[in-house]
Design a protein around this motif. Structure first.
Motif, PDB file in Angstrom:
ATOM      1  N   UNK A 168       0.836  -1.209   0.000  1.00 49.87           N
ATOM      2  CA  UNK A 168       0.000   0.000   0.000  1.00 49.87           C
ATOM      3  C   UNK A 168       0.867   1.254   0.000  1.00 49.87           C
ATOM      4  N   UNK A 169       1.900   1.261   0.838  1.00 48.21           N
ATOM      5  CA  UNK A 169       2.771   2.432   0.933  1.00 48.21           C
ATOM      6  C   UNK A 169       3.522   2.668  -0.377  1.00 48.21           C
ATOM      7  N   UNK A 170       3.989   1.594  -0.988  1.00 46.75           N
ATOM      8  CA  UNK A 170       4.752   1.749  -2.232  1.00 46.75           C
ATOM      9  C   UNK A 170       3.854   2.164  -3.392  1.00 46.75           C
ATOM     10  N   UNK A 171       2.652   1.615  -3.465  1.00 49.20           N
ATOM     11  CA  UNK A 171       1.705   2.053  -4.490  1.00 49.20           C
ATOM     12  C   UNK A 171       1.406   3.543  -4.328  1.00 49.20           C
ATOM     13  N   UNK A 172       1.211   3.990  -3.098  1.00 47.97           N
ATOM     14  CA  UNK A 172       0.908   5.400  -2.848  1.00 47.97           C
ATOM     15  C   UNK A 172       2.077   6.290  -3.241  1.00 47.97           C
ATOM     16  N   UNK A 173       3.284   5.873  -2.909  1.00 46.26           N
ATOM     17  CA  UNK A 173       4.464   6.683  -3.239  1.00 46.26           C
ATOM     18  C   UNK A 173       4.632   6.822  -4.747  1.00 46.26           C
ATOM     19  N   UNK A 174       4.525   5.707  -5.451  1.00 44.28           N
ATOM     20  CA  UNK A 174       4.725   5.738  -6.903  1.00 44.28           C
ATOM     21  C   UNK A 174       3.599   6.471  -7.611  1.00 44.28           C
ATOM     22  N   UNK A 175       2.381   6.352  -7.104  1.00 47.75           N
ATOM     23  CA  UNK A 175       1.250   7.066  -7.710  1.00 47.75           C
ATOM     24  C   UNK A 175       1.436   8.569  -7.580  1.00 47.75           C
ATOM     25  N   UNK A 176       1.848   9.023  -6.405  1.00 54.00           N
ATOM     26  CA  UNK A 176       2.070  10.448  -6.190  1.00 54.00           C
ATOM     27  C   UNK A 176       3.219  10.956  -7.064  1.00 54.00           C
ATOM     28  N   UNK A 177       4.280  10.151  -7.191  1.00 50.71           N
ATOM     29  CA  UNK A 177       5.401  10.547  -8.047  1.00 50.71           C
ATOM     30  C   UNK A 177       4.964  10.628  -9.507  1.00 50.71           C
ATOM     31  N   UNK A 178       4.052   9.732  -9.916  1.00 50.41           N
ATOM     32  CA  UNK A 178       3.542   9.790 -11.278  1.00 50.41           C
ATOM     33  C   UNK A 178       2.731  11.046 -11.526  1.00 50.41           C
ATOM     34  N   UNK A 179       1.920  11.436 -10.568  1.00 49.19           N
ATOM     35  CA  UNK A 179       1.096  12.639 -10.722  1.00 49.19           C
ATOM     36  C   UNK A 179       1.939  13.907 -10.757  1.00 49.19           C
ATOM     37  N   UNK A 180       3.022  13.922  -9.992  1.00 43.60           N
ATOM     38  CA  UNK A 180       3.864  15.112  -9.929  1.00 43.60           C
ATOM     39  C   UNK A 180       4.955  15.108 -10.987  1.00 43.60           C
ATOM     40  N   UNK A 181       5.053  14.019 -11.756  1.00 48.54           N
ATOM     41  CA  UNK A 181       6.044  13.964 -12.819  1.00 48.54           C
ATOM     42  C   UNK A 181       7.455  13.728 -12.339  1.00 48.54           C
ATOM     43  N   UNK A 182       7.630  13.098 -11.165  1.00 46.07           N
ATOM     44  CA  UNK A 182       8.968  12.896 -10.604  1.00 46.07           C
ATOM     45  C   UNK A 182       9.408  11.437 -10.633  1.00 46.07           C
ATOM     46  N   UNK A 183       8.707  10.592 -11.369  1.00 49.61           N
ATOM     47  CA  UNK A 183       9.146   9.205 -11.499  1.00 49.61           C
ATOM     48  C   UNK A 183      10.480   9.161 -12.236  1.00 49.61           C
ATOM     49  N   UNK A 184      11.397   8.350 -11.747  1.00 55.54           N
ATOM     50  CA  UNK A 184      12.687   8.190 -12.409  1.00 55.54           C
ATOM     51  C   UNK A 184      12.626   7.013 -13.369  1.00 55.54           C
TER      52      UNK A 184
END
Length: 471
Positions: A362-378
């Motif tokens: 749950x925590x990792x899904x939330x982190x990656x989803x937020x990074x996707x929305x903010x455009x900060x996924x590496x």
């Protein structure tokens, strides 16, 4: 004496061969620290800041915002050992000669073993090192090449003007926060000044919808953006096929197009599906969250079920090597999940999902989803997946036959959970029903294996206690 080193666009991740300059974070004459981000670029995977491995004074930049560069192309040159800005912007700058041009020529002639492709990380530097000051710059042309065969082209050096003419200060200075180069191009093609727009994204980020709405407002006000008249079509042509817009297949959209096309060409896929009663799973989630502690998402529970199913049917956690004519079964489950963002469809990857609890997932899904929305996924967040979850139920649809995320072998699709009449314990009742689908590469297994995997997932959804057997 300072040594001028050339920093080239590094390898930014698996399979990436080019990147587009979105924003320069330093200007010529700035002093940079080691590992300080110097430019923001957009690749086919993500928007990333590129840190420079050298510390010193920036003597030249290569490429303006919107320019696309291949991996290995020069980004900038740095005078290592210098603590003061370069003196290129002297009285002789306008003529294209002087110290600045000499520094650029030295960089262009090569810097020995210290120049070339540099693998870098994506960590953040100290706050003092993350300056985003961008000063006006002029282009100083290099001296004309001497007559002769294959004379090398001198690099373009950007220097500060010695005495800029006084001009009215714009209402907004510095780079304009824009979601992607495509939005910049759309605004430029329609004669829009991005500085006059108020972005609706996070922290004032200008989205594509903001530009499109501005264009529509201008057209409605009787002030259409710059257009060119289309030539008269031949009598045999049809006006119904008139082109209204051409959208470049670049960045994330281009990468998605390439990957899906390759998947459809190379993978002989098949899909099977089943309806499942998710009432008990929903009740189990409610009870777990009521007990206190971090909340558990539904997608995390489905991911936990999925990893248990892959342990029983490892054929589906694999890839196909056609050159060696081998099926490569993978030990670890790196679970991707499809996510729709303002920049397009992305598939972040949860590493080692088979070793994670529902809370950790749950925590990792939330982190990656937020990074996707903010455009900060590496790029590291978006590569290396072995199996994908596709929760298309968030779009309000029941079923789908998705295209496999190449080079993986399967994808589990999850439809919306909706109340439906259902026979439960011999009686008709209203239950929470979900449609599950499995699209799989028929080269790695036959229908029996695929059906067994999907049936096990459905059994765990209907009776979560089944999952306890493998925990």
């Amino acid at each position: 004496m300072a040594q001028v080193l050339e920093f080239k666009l590094p390898d930014l991740g698996e399979g990436l061969t080019e990147a587009e300059i979105v924003r320069w974070l330093v200007a010529v004459g700035d002093v940079v620290a080691i590992d300080q981000p110097v430019v923001e670029v957009e690749t086919a995977k993500a928007m990333v800041e590129v840190p420079c491995p050298y510390g010193g004074v920036v003597t030249a930049r290569y490429g303006e915002e919107g320019t696309e560069l291949p991996v290995g192309a020069p980004l900038l040159t740095v005078a290592v050992g210098a603590s003061e800005p370069a003196t290129a912007a002297g009285p002789g700058a306008d003529s294209g000669s002087g110290p600045g041009t000499e520094a650029a020529a030295a960089a262009g002639s090569g810097s020995g073993e210290t120049s070339g492709n540099v693998l870098v990380g994506y960590g953040t530097g100290a706050p003092a090192a993350r300056r985003r000051r961008v000063r006006p710059a002029t282009v100083v042309g290099a001296a004309p090449a001497a007559a002769g065969p294959a004379a090398p082209v001198a690099p373009v050096v950007l220097v500060d003007p010695p005495s800029p003419a006084p001009t009215p200060a714009p209402e907004r200075s510095g780079p304009v926060p824009v979601i992607s180069p495509l939005v910049r191009r759309l605004a430029r093609q329609n004669g829009l000044d991005l500085r006059e727009l108020a972005g609706s994204g996070r922290d004032g980020l200008i989205l594509r919808c903001d530009v499109e709405q501005a264009i529509e407002r201008i057209e409605q006000a009787g002030q259409p953006a710059e257009q060119t008249a289309a030539p008269t079509a031949p009598a045999s042509s049809s006006a119904a096929g008139a082109v209204t817009e051409r959208v470049p297949l670049r960045g994330v959209r281009g990468a998605v197009a390439d990957k899906l096309s390759r998947s459809r060409r190379e993978i002989p896929e098949a899909t099977c599906w089943v309806d499942a009663d998710a009432t008990e799973l929903m009740a189990a989630r409610t009870a777990a969250n009521a007990a206190g502690g971090p909340k558990i998402s539904l997608i995390a529970l489905l991911a936990r079920i999925c990893t248990a199913a892959l342990a029983r049917f490892p054929e589906l956690n694999s890839t196909v090597d056609m050159e060696a004519r081998e099926i490569v079964r993978l030990r670890d489950v790196h679970l991707g999940f499809a996510a729709q963002t303002d920049r397009g469809l992305v598939v972040p990857v949860v590493r080692d999902a088979q070793n994670r609890s529902a809370e950790s997932l749950s925590a990792e899904f939330a982190r990656l989803t937020e990074a996707g929305r903010s455009g900060t996924l590496t790029p590291a967040d978006l590569t290396g997946g072995t199996f994908t979850l596709n929760n298309y139920g968030v779009f309000g649809v029941d079923g789908s036959t998705p295209i496999i995320n190449h080079p993986e072998a399967a994808m589990l699709g999850i439809g919306r959970i909706v109340a439906k009449p259902w026979v439960h314990q011999g009686e008709l009742a209203v239950r929470q029903v979900v449609q599950l689908s499995l699209t799989f590469d028929h080269r790695v297994c036959d229908g029996g294996t695929a059906g067994g995997f999907l049936r096990y997932v459905a059994d765990c959804v209907e009776q979560p206690a089944v999952l306890l057997r493998t925990l």
